[in-house]
Design an enzyme around this catalytic site. Sequence first.
Site, PDB file in Angstrom:
ATOM      1  N   HIS A 117       0.790  -1.232   0.000  1.00 46.41           N
ATOM      2  CA  HIS A 117       0.000   0.000   0.000  1.00 46.41           C
ATOM      3  C   HIS A 117       0.823   1.284   0.000  1.00 46.41           C
ATOM      4  O   HIS A 117       0.276   2.374  -0.185  1.00 46.41           O
ATOM      5  CB  HIS A 117      -0.990  -0.012   1.175  1.00 46.41           C
ATOM      6  CG  HIS A 117      -2.320   0.595   0.850  1.00 46.41           C
ATOM      7  ND1 HIS A 117      -3.435   0.430   1.641  1.00 46.41           N
ATOM      8  CD2 HIS A 117      -2.718   1.395  -0.178  1.00 46.41           C
ATOM      9  CE1 HIS A 117      -4.452   1.095   1.098  1.00 46.41           C
ATOM     10  NE2 HIS A 117      -4.042   1.689   0.002  1.00 46.41           N
ATOM     11  N   ASP A 145      -9.946  -0.637   3.813  1.00 43.25           N
ATOM     12  CA  ASP A 145      -8.769  -1.159   4.505  1.00 43.25           C
ATOM     13  C   ASP A 145      -9.157  -1.583   5.925  1.00 43.25           C
ATOM     14  O   ASP A 145     -10.103  -1.041   6.506  1.00 43.25           O
ATOM     15  CB  ASP A 145      -7.727  -0.019   4.589  1.00 43.25           C
ATOM     16  CG  ASP A 145      -6.293  -0.499   4.695  1.00 43.25           C
ATOM     17  OD1 ASP A 145      -6.057  -1.533   5.343  1.00 43.25           O
ATOM     18  OD2 ASP A 145      -5.418   0.188   4.142  1.00 43.25           O
ATOM     19  N   HIS A 180      -6.848  -1.076   8.065  1.00 42.96           N
ATOM     20  CA  HIS A 180      -5.959  -0.110   8.743  1.00 42.96           C
ATOM     21  C   HIS A 180      -6.176   1.297   8.187  1.00 42.96           C
ATOM     22  O   HIS A 180      -6.568   1.442   7.024  1.00 42.96           O
ATOM     23  CB  HIS A 180      -4.491  -0.486   8.501  1.00 42.96           C
ATOM     24  CG  HIS A 180      -4.182  -1.941   8.726  1.00 42.96           C
ATOM     25  ND1 HIS A 180      -4.233  -2.863   7.704  1.00 42.96           N
ATOM     26  CD2 HIS A 180      -3.833  -2.614   9.849  1.00 42.96           C
ATOM     27  CE1 HIS A 180      -3.919  -4.069   8.195  1.00 42.96           C
ATOM     28  NE2 HIS A 180      -3.674  -3.945   9.490  1.00 42.96           N
ATOM     29  N   ASP A 233      -3.567   3.455   7.981  1.00 43.61           N
ATOM     30  CA  ASP A 233      -2.308   3.778   7.293  1.00 43.61           C
ATOM     31  C   ASP A 233      -1.934   5.251   7.456  1.00 43.61           C
ATOM     32  O   ASP A 233      -1.417   5.894   6.530  1.00 43.61           O
ATOM     33  CB  ASP A 233      -2.395   3.403   5.800  1.00 43.61           C
ATOM     34  CG  ASP A 233      -2.500   1.889   5.603  1.00 43.61           C
ATOM     35  OD1 ASP A 233      -2.184   1.131   6.532  1.00 43.61           O
ATOM     36  OD2 ASP A 233      -2.907   1.478   4.489  1.00 43.61           O
ATOM     37  N   HIS A 271       4.045   1.084   4.184  1.00 40.84           N
ATOM     38  CA  HIS A 271       2.651   0.764   3.822  1.00 40.84           C
ATOM     39  C   HIS A 271       1.667   1.142   4.937  1.00 40.84           C
ATOM     40  O   HIS A 271       0.463   1.167   4.683  1.00 40.84           O
ATOM     41  CB  HIS A 271       2.478  -0.698   3.375  1.00 40.84           C
ATOM     42  CG  HIS A 271       2.480  -1.724   4.458  1.00 40.84           C
ATOM     43  ND1 HIS A 271       1.968  -2.988   4.277  1.00 40.84           N
ATOM     44  CD2 HIS A 271       2.954  -1.685   5.727  1.00 40.84           C
ATOM     45  CE1 HIS A 271       2.111  -3.685   5.410  1.00 40.84           C
ATOM     46  NE2 HIS A 271       2.717  -2.926   6.287  1.00 40.84           N
ATOM     47  N   ASP A 327      -7.259  -1.961  -0.332  1.00 38.02           N
ATOM     48  CA  ASP A 327      -6.321  -2.861   0.346  1.00 38.02           C
ATOM     49  C   ASP A 327      -7.096  -4.143   0.623  1.00 38.02           C
ATOM     50  O   ASP A 327      -8.122  -4.108   1.320  1.00 38.02           O
ATOM     51  CB  ASP A 327      -5.857  -2.172   1.640  1.00 38.02           C
ATOM     52  CG  ASP A 327      -4.868  -2.982   2.449  1.00 38.02           C
ATOM     53  OD1 ASP A 327      -4.896  -4.224   2.372  1.00 38.02           O
ATOM     54  OD2 ASP A 327      -4.098  -2.357   3.201  1.00 38.02           O
ATOM     55  N   ASP A 366      -6.714  -6.425   2.581  1.00 31.71           N
ATOM     56  CA  ASP A 366      -6.904  -6.830   3.976  1.00 31.71           C
ATOM     57  C   ASP A 366      -8.126  -6.162   4.603  1.00 31.71           C
ATOM     58  O   ASP A 366      -8.474  -6.434   5.754  1.00 31.71           O
ATOM     59  CB  ASP A 366      -5.636  -6.657   4.814  1.00 31.71           C
ATOM     60  CG  ASP A 366      -5.245  -5.214   5.106  1.00 31.71           C
ATOM     61  OD1 ASP A 366      -6.119  -4.347   5.209  1.00 31.71           O
ATOM     62  OD2 ASP A 366      -4.021  -4.964   5.249  1.00 31.71           O
ATOM     63  N   GLU A 407      -1.763  -5.009  -1.710  1.00 34.71           N
ATOM     64  CA  GLU A 407      -1.567  -5.895  -0.549  1.00 34.71           C
ATOM     65  C   GLU A 407      -1.951  -7.349  -0.797  1.00 34.71           C
ATOM     66  O   GLU A 407      -2.017  -8.126   0.163  1.00 34.71           O
ATOM     67  CB  GLU A 407      -2.278  -5.347   0.702  1.00 34.71           C
ATOM     68  CG  GLU A 407      -1.727  -4.023   1.223  1.00 34.71           C
ATOM     69  CD  GLU A 407      -0.369  -4.145   1.932  1.00 34.71           C
ATOM     70  OE1 GLU A 407       0.001  -5.257   2.353  1.00 34.71           O
ATOM     71  OE2 GLU A 407       0.329  -3.113   2.037  1.00 34.71           O
TER      72      GLU A 407
HETATM   73  N1  LIG Z   1      -1.302  -1.257   4.163  1.00 36.87           N
HETATM   74  C1  LIG Z   1      -1.211  -2.034   5.242  1.00 36.87           C
HETATM   75  N2  LIG Z   1      -1.476  -3.302   5.177  1.00 36.87           N
HETATM   76  N3  LIG Z   1      -0.834  -1.434   6.356  1.00 36.87           N
HETATM   77  C2  LIG Z   1      -0.639  -2.151   7.606  1.00 36.87           C
HETATM   78  C3  LIG Z   1      -0.089  -1.235   8.650  1.00 36.87           C
HETATM   79  C4  LIG Z   1       0.097  -1.944   9.956  1.00 36.87           C
HETATM   80  C5  LIG Z   1       0.579  -1.067  11.105  1.00 36.87           C
HETATM   81  N4  LIG Z   1      -0.395  -0.071  11.425  1.00 36.87           N
HETATM   82  C6  LIG Z   1       1.915  -0.427  10.762  1.00 36.87           C
HETATM   83  O1  LIG Z   1       2.026   0.762  10.653  1.00 36.87           O
HETATM   84  O2  LIG Z   1       2.871  -1.118  10.588  1.00 36.87           O
HETATM   85 MN   LIG Z   2      -3.498  -0.347   3.669  1.00 36.56          MN
HETATM   86 MN   LIG Z   3      -4.402  -2.819   5.507  1.00 34.91          MN
END
Ligand SMILES: NC(=[NH2+])NCCC[C@H](N)C(=O)O
Ligand SMILES: [Mn+2]
Ligand SMILES: [Mn+2]
Length: 309
Positions: free
Chosen positions: A104, A131, A133, A135, A148, A234, A236, A279
């Site tokens: 991402h 998502d 998250h 991010d 990401h 994303d 996830d 992702e």
């Molecule tokens: N694009 C993603 N899958 N991001 C996951 C981030 C996970 C966590 N918040 C980090 O900063 O490491």
């Molecule tokens: Mn993401």
């Molecule tokens: Mn994510």
Amino acid sequence: MPDTIAGMKTVSLIGAPTDVGASVRGAGMGPDALRVAGLFEMLRDHRFNVIDHGNLAGPPTPWTEPKGGVRHLEEVVAWNRAVFDRVAAVLAAGQTPLLMGGDHCLAIGSISAIARHCRYAKKKLRVIWLDAHTDVNNETISPSGNVHGMPVSCLLGYGPKPLIGWSGQPAALTPEDIDFIGIRSVDNDEKQTIRRLGLQVFDMRHLDEHGMRNTMIEVLQDVDDDTHLHVSFDLDCLDPADAPGVGTGVRGGPTYREMQLCMEMIADTGRLSSLDVVEINPALDVRNRTAELAVEFIASLFGASTLAR
Ligand SMILES: NC(=[NH2+])NCCC[C@H](N)C(=O)O
Ligand SMILES: [Mn+2]
Ligand SMILES: [Mn+2]
């Protein structure tokens, strides 16, 4: 296909095969997983012109520890530069960019190019961030140093210096330009950022209480003819039971039906103008199920509802 997207004639597939912004390896195989799952053929069968530009080139992931709170900064910049340039060229040619990640972090290059395009084209940019998250980490608060987890901060003008300002403005986006859907994993310092900036986060609690339909009505209410709608998808965001091929899966995502409705309601606006699909990690997947699921959702996003022509 509904008439609303008749103006969208040519979809350009751009592969960015890298996991440079992650710490779990494998997202670099995402573009080919989407090709194997039939992304090109699906779009063609729905009467789009499709061009597959192949894969962009960039440096290998060095797998070093974070420096100054950021992992692989130099390589992240190189990959995003390649993405920015190609997305900008595709938009200049009047085509619809579909970025196939990759992790991402690539949304920095993609959305920066789109924001610059929107400024010149006098379009109002709206980003829908699908998502688990938000991010919205940066180099001072990220627990991992993985970029990401930082693209939103970079686009809002709060990230590592070499990754901000690419749109030609200090920030590519303002907090009102972006809506987050499906959120269920936010780091402690991210929560403060979300509150301070007033980010519009529709988390799983919100979806549980209001449902996907009411949530999307709210998200899409001010989308009009002058809006360029960008979706940053994303994988996830989905429940890992449905989409196991992701590096940072979090249980408790929207159901398959909820996600389909989300995609169809976006399609109904007729304003979808660019897309990131990121992702997907084939090394963690089960028989390419996650890429196949992505192709199903992208079909809905591009207007292929059950009763569409
Ligand atoms: N694009 C993603 N899958 N991001 C996951 C981030 C996970 C966590 N918040 C980090 O900063 O490491
Ligand atoms: Mn993401
Ligand atoms: Mn994510």
